[in-house]
Design a protein around this motif. Structure first.
Motif, PDB file in Angstrom:
ATOM      1  N   ALA A  75       0.791  -1.237  -0.028  1.00  0.00           N
ATOM      2  CA  ALA A  75       0.041  -0.204  -0.029  1.00  0.00           C
ATOM      3  C   ALA A  75       0.870   1.375  -0.001  1.00  0.00           C
ATOM      4  CB  ALA A  75      -0.929   0.040   1.293  1.00  0.00           C
ATOM      5  N   PHE A  76       1.861   1.370   0.671  1.00  0.00           N
ATOM      6  CA  PHE A  76       2.542   2.385   1.038  1.00  0.00           C
ATOM      7  C   PHE A  76       3.509   2.604  -0.398  1.00  0.00           C
ATOM      8  CE2 PHE A  76       1.571   2.911   5.271  1.00  0.00           C
ATOM      9  CZ  PHE A  76       1.957   4.112   5.508  1.00  0.00           C
ATOM     10  N   GLY A  77       3.863   1.428  -0.989  1.00  0.00           N
ATOM     11  CA  GLY A  77       4.828   1.360  -2.201  1.00  0.00           C
ATOM     12  C   GLY A  77       3.849   2.113  -3.245  1.00  0.00           C
ATOM     13  N   ILE A  78       2.748   1.930  -3.428  1.00  0.00           N
ATOM     14  CA  ILE A  78       1.862   2.636  -4.405  1.00  0.00           C
ATOM     15  C   ILE A  78       1.661   4.031  -4.036  1.00  0.00           C
ATOM     16  CG2 ILE A  78      -0.690   2.712  -5.266  1.00  0.00           C
ATOM     17  CD1 ILE A  78      -0.841  -0.406  -5.043  1.00  0.00           C
ATOM     18  N   ALA A  79       1.379   4.313  -3.117  1.00  0.00           N
ATOM     19  CA  ALA A  79       1.371   5.778  -2.328  1.00  0.00           C
ATOM     20  C   ALA A  79       2.620   6.349  -2.946  1.00  0.00           C
ATOM     21  CB  ALA A  79       1.018   5.894  -1.023  1.00  0.00           C
ATOM     22  N   LEU A  80       3.840   5.823  -2.477  1.00  0.00           N
ATOM     23  CA  LEU A  80       5.099   6.636  -2.612  1.00  0.00           C
ATOM     24  C   LEU A  80       5.335   7.064  -4.310  1.00  0.00           C
ATOM     25  CD1 LEU A  80       7.112   4.766   0.014  1.00  0.00           C
ATOM     26  CD2 LEU A  80       6.799   7.136   0.070  1.00  0.00           C
ATOM     27  N   LYS A  81       5.005   5.831  -4.974  1.00  0.00           N
ATOM     28  CA  LYS A  81       5.312   5.803  -6.489  1.00  0.00           C
ATOM     29  C   LYS A  81       4.384   6.997  -7.102  1.00  0.00           C
ATOM     30  CE  LYS A  81       8.598   3.419  -7.984  1.00  0.00           C
ATOM     31  NZ  LYS A  81       9.636   4.016  -8.603  1.00  0.00           N
ATOM     32  N   LYS A  82       2.983   7.187  -6.487  1.00  0.00           N
ATOM     33  CA  LYS A  82       1.940   8.110  -7.133  1.00  0.00           C
ATOM     34  C   LYS A  82       2.663   9.389  -6.706  1.00  0.00           C
ATOM     35  CE  LYS A  82      -2.639   9.839  -5.986  1.00  0.00           C
ATOM     36  NZ  LYS A  82      -2.739  10.576  -7.235  1.00  0.00           N
ATOM     37  N   LEU A  83       3.277   9.585  -5.651  1.00  0.00           N
ATOM     38  CA  LEU A  83       3.737  10.813  -5.209  1.00  0.00           C
ATOM     39  C   LEU A  83       5.491  11.177  -5.672  1.00  0.00           C
ATOM     40  CD1 LEU A  83       3.072  10.569  -1.421  1.00  0.00           C
ATOM     41  CD2 LEU A  83       2.145  12.355  -3.036  1.00  0.00           C
ATOM     42  N   GLY A  84       5.843  10.242  -6.615  1.00  0.00           N
ATOM     43  CA  GLY A  84       7.140  10.472  -7.297  1.00  0.00           C
ATOM     44  C   GLY A  84       8.150  10.088  -6.554  1.00  0.00           C
ATOM     45  N   TYR A  85       8.058   9.336  -5.223  1.00  0.00           N
ATOM     46  CA  TYR A  85       9.093   8.946  -4.238  1.00  0.00           C
ATOM     47  C   TYR A  85       9.409   7.482  -4.616  1.00  0.00           C
ATOM     48  CZ  TYR A  85       7.483  12.987  -1.977  1.00  0.00           C
ATOM     49  OH  TYR A  85       7.180  14.426  -1.332  1.00  0.00           O
ATOM     50  N   SER A  86      10.553   7.175  -4.038  1.00  0.00           N
ATOM     51  CA  SER A  86      10.983   5.578  -3.956  1.00  0.00           C
ATOM     52  C   SER A  86      10.397   4.765  -3.198  1.00  0.00           C
ATOM     53  CB  SER A  86      12.712   5.540  -3.748  1.00  0.00           C
ATOM     54  OG  SER A  86      13.191   4.025  -3.406  1.00  0.00           O
TER      55      SER A  86
ATOM     56  N   THR B 166      13.287   6.168   3.134  1.00  0.00           N
ATOM     57  CA  THR B 166      13.458   6.040   4.771  1.00  0.00           C
ATOM     58  C   THR B 166      13.094   7.599   5.144  1.00  0.00           C
ATOM     59  OG1 THR B 166      15.846   6.469   4.802  1.00  0.00           O
ATOM     60  CG2 THR B 166      15.045   4.129   4.805  1.00  0.00           C
ATOM     61  N   ASP B 167      12.807   8.220   4.451  1.00  0.00           N
ATOM     62  CA  ASP B 167      12.342   9.863   4.667  1.00  0.00           C
ATOM     63  C   ASP B 167      11.056   9.681   5.255  1.00  0.00           C
ATOM     64  OD1 ASP B 167      11.381  12.378   4.444  1.00  0.00           O
ATOM     65  OD2 ASP B 167      13.121  12.793   3.211  1.00  0.00           O
ATOM     66  N   LYS B 168      10.976  10.187   6.593  1.00  0.00           N
ATOM     67  CA  LYS B 168       9.739  10.035   7.551  1.00  0.00           C
ATOM     68  C   LYS B 168       8.761  11.120   6.691  1.00  0.00           C
ATOM     69  CE  LYS B 168      11.366   8.303  11.620  1.00  0.00           C
ATOM     70  NZ  LYS B 168      11.486   8.311  13.345  1.00  0.00           N
ATOM     71  N   ASP B 169       9.143  12.317   6.262  1.00  0.00           N
ATOM     72  CA  ASP B 169       8.231  13.241   5.861  1.00  0.00           C
ATOM     73  C   ASP B 169       7.584  12.543   4.463  1.00  0.00           C
ATOM     74  OD1 ASP B 169       8.848  15.248   7.674  1.00  0.00           O
ATOM     75  OD2 ASP B 169      10.328  16.084   6.394  1.00  0.00           O
TER      76      ASP B 169
ATOM     77  N   ALA C 295       2.715  10.088   2.217  1.00  0.00           N
ATOM     78  CA  ALA C 295       1.994   8.688   1.781  1.00  0.00           C
ATOM     79  C   ALA C 295       0.855   8.216   2.739  1.00  0.00           C
ATOM     80  CB  ALA C 295       3.071   7.341   1.635  1.00  0.00           C
ATOM     81  N   ALA C 296       1.136   8.315   3.752  1.00  0.00           N
ATOM     82  CA  ALA C 296       0.021   7.740   4.521  1.00  0.00           C
ATOM     83  C   ALA C 296      -1.087   8.855   4.455  1.00  0.00           C
ATOM     84  CB  ALA C 296       0.657   7.956   6.386  1.00  0.00           C
ATOM     85  N   ASP C 297      -0.999  10.045   4.586  1.00  0.00           N
ATOM     86  CA  ASP C 297      -2.036  11.104   4.373  1.00  0.00           C
ATOM     87  C   ASP C 297      -2.784  10.804   3.067  1.00  0.00           C
ATOM     88  OD1 ASP C 297      -1.334  12.386   6.751  1.00  0.00           O
ATOM     89  OD2 ASP C 297      -0.123  14.201   5.897  1.00  0.00           O
ATOM     90  N   LEU C 298      -1.963  10.446   2.115  1.00  0.00           N
ATOM     91  CA  LEU C 298      -2.703  10.003   0.816  1.00  0.00           C
ATOM     92  C   LEU C 298      -3.503   8.880   0.888  1.00  0.00           C
ATOM     93  CD1 LEU C 298      -2.727  11.163  -2.138  1.00  0.00           C
ATOM     94  CD2 LEU C 298      -1.061   9.617  -2.648  1.00  0.00           C
TER      95      LEU C 298
ATOM     96  N   ASN D 120      10.665   0.619   9.440  1.00  0.00           N
ATOM     97  CA  ASN D 120       9.561  -0.278   9.386  1.00  0.00           C
ATOM     98  C   ASN D 120       8.579  -0.071  10.691  1.00  0.00           C
ATOM     99  OD1 ASN D 120      10.253  -2.129   7.403  1.00  0.00           O
ATOM    100  ND2 ASN D 120      11.918  -2.943   8.621  1.00  0.00           N
ATOM    101  N   GLU D 121       9.056   0.278  11.584  1.00  0.00           N
ATOM    102  CA  GLU D 121       8.063   0.624  12.877  1.00  0.00           C
ATOM    103  C   GLU D 121       7.338   1.770  12.513  1.00  0.00           C
ATOM    104  OE1 GLU D 121      10.497   1.006  16.394  1.00  0.00           O
ATOM    105  OE2 GLU D 121      11.087  -1.219  16.358  1.00  0.00           O
ATOM    106  N   TYR D 122       7.820   2.973  11.983  1.00  0.00           N
ATOM    107  CA  TYR D 122       7.276   3.988  11.737  1.00  0.00           C
ATOM    108  C   TYR D 122       6.226   3.801  10.488  1.00  0.00           C
ATOM    109  CZ  TYR D 122       6.383   8.977  10.524  1.00  0.00           C
ATOM    110  OH  TYR D 122       5.883  10.237  10.184  1.00  0.00           O
ATOM    111  N   MET D 123       6.583   2.922   9.554  1.00  0.00           N
ATOM    112  CA  MET D 123       5.329   2.740   8.381  1.00  0.00           C
ATOM    113  C   MET D 123       4.449   1.794   9.128  1.00  0.00           C
ATOM    114  SD  MET D 123       6.140   0.419   4.983  1.00  0.00           S
ATOM    115  CE  MET D 123       7.294   1.382   4.446  1.00  0.00           C
TER     116      MET D 123
END
Length: 415
Positions: free
Chosen positions: A201-212, A216-219, A224-227, A364-367
């Motif tokens: 789920a996070f992988g999809i959101a991150l790709k949609k946002l243009g990120y890897s 490991t960037d918390k911001d 991605a979580a907000d998305l 991992n814990e933060y995600m």
């Protein structure tokens, strides 16, 4: 007497030569019509010793004898006499939790790439003895050896590989599907399914946002979580294997899922189509591994070797539909199967794909914390429900008051 001795010596030499030639050539064992390569491995070693292995795999992820396919576990039992106790898990995280708890011991497990890396880092996997897995050298494609998650190639043997894409019902979705954006499209509210695991789920959101996908960037993870929270009111259900029933039966219109399952779902519903998102996607590898606390490592390695017999690997490919890293299995495929753009996508797709890597514990814990927030978050739902409820109540009140006013006027007019 001399002739007899000479004959015996010649016969012995010929027999030794024949045995040497046999040892140098592939040996095929036939079981109920199937031929297996037994070169360099003693499949009979444990016969009659009451040995069993516990195999822990994804659901619907091995040929089990349906539709005239090979029953892989049963064929292994017939060939070796080793009993296979076979159970399933739904997510990597479920499998990891079960292993970590120590409640059950397994001999063969099938984690995905990033989870292999995590298990290696935590010392939970045994180093494989590849003398018991000769099919690894013979048949596993070099492109699937020594990958990022197991750089020294000591702990894993690639089982299947594939990509993640968008499955959709062409009879229900009229818009072009070429982007992850479709999973956030209001026009399909209540018809969207989403992965029920944090990493996908996070992988999809991150790709949609243009990120890897491996950030490991918390911001970026918070973004991605907000998305994902923004998407939640549109999601009918968070699913894994449930997608087969929901998408196949037309209960939902769109879902991200593994390319290998596309053909199975399409077989139930010919309207199902598949698209790769232009932002990029995940290229995954699921591997066979042996936990460090297994009951019988050698028997487990024999099972892994058996899985990499071309006949077995091809039967698994035919049954589960996932791409095979086994060169012997690929040789058995017809040209249409080899050229399938979903199972074997071109460079333009693979160049934009990422393989999940093991992230540090803090990330991992933060995600996981963010994922729990996504699943438990009701704010988005409330933002929709409360205003609608209030507006509805006001509308009803106005309707009643207007109706009463009209009745009163009529009564006065009648008088």
């Amino acid at each position: 007497m001399k002739k007899n001795r000479l004959f015996k010596r010649v016969f012995s030499l010929l027999l030794c030569l024949a045995l040497l030639l046999c040892a140098a050539c592939p040996v095929l064992a036939e079981e109920d019509g199937y031929e297996f390569d037994t070169t360099g491995v003693d499949y009979q070693k444990f016969r009659g010793q009451n040995v069993s292995i516990n195999v822990y795999n994804w659901g619907l992820y091995i040929a089990e004898g349906e539709d005239d396919s090979m029953n892989v576990c049963k064929e292994f039992e017939r060939l070796t006499g080793i009993k296979v106790n076979y159970t399933n898990f739904a997510t990597n995280e479920e499998m990891y939790a079960k292993l970590k708890s120590g409640a059950s011991k397994y001999d063969v497990i099938f984690p995905s790439d990033y989870m292999v890396g995590k298990l290696i880092e935590e010392g939970m996997l045994a180093e494989l003895n590849f003398k018991n897995i000769p099919n690894y050298d013979r048949y596993v494609d070099d492109n699937f050896k020594n990958l990022e998650y197991d750089p020294e190639g000591k702990y894993s043997v690639a089982y299947t590989w594939g990509t993640v894409g968008i499955l959709y019902n062409a009879a229900m979705v009229e818009k072009e599907v070429d982007s992850w954006d479709i999973l956030w499209d209001m026009d399909y509210a209540g018809q969207i399914l989403m992965f029920n695991n944090s990493r996908d789920a996070f992988g999809i959101a991150l790709k949609k946002l243009g990120y890897s996908m491996n950030t490991t960037d918390k911001d970026q993870l918070k973004e991605a979580a907000d998305l994902l929270k923004e998407q939640k009111p549109l999601v009918q259900a968070y699913v894994m294997d449930e997608i087969f029933d929901k998408l196949g039966a037309g209960e939902a219109a769109i879902a991200p899922y593994y390319a290998g399952d596309y053909a199975l779902i399409k077989a139930d519903n010919p309207d199902i189509a598949f698209a790769f998102p232009k932002e990029g996607t995940n290229r995954f590898v699921d591997a066979a591994c042996v936990p460090k606390d297994c009951n019988n490592q050698e028997a487990a390695e024999l099972f892994i070797n058996f899985l990499n017999d071309p006949a077995v690997a091809y039967e698994n490919f035919e049954t589960i539909g996932y791409s095979s890293p086994n060169t012997g299995a690929v040789e058995l495929m017809d040209e249409e199967e080899k050229a399938d753009p979903v199972l074997y996508p071109g460079d333009e797709v693979l160049e934009r794909a990422e393989t999940f890597l093991n992230l540090d514990d803090e990330t991992n814990e933060y995600m996981q914390q963010l994922w729990i927030e996504v699943l438990s978050d009701d704010q988005n739902v409330n933002r929709w429900i409360i205003p609608v409820f209030v507006a509805g109540a006001i509308a009803v009140s106005l309707f009643i008051n207007v109706r009463r006013s009209i009745k009163n006027r009529r009564k006065r007019y009648e008088k």
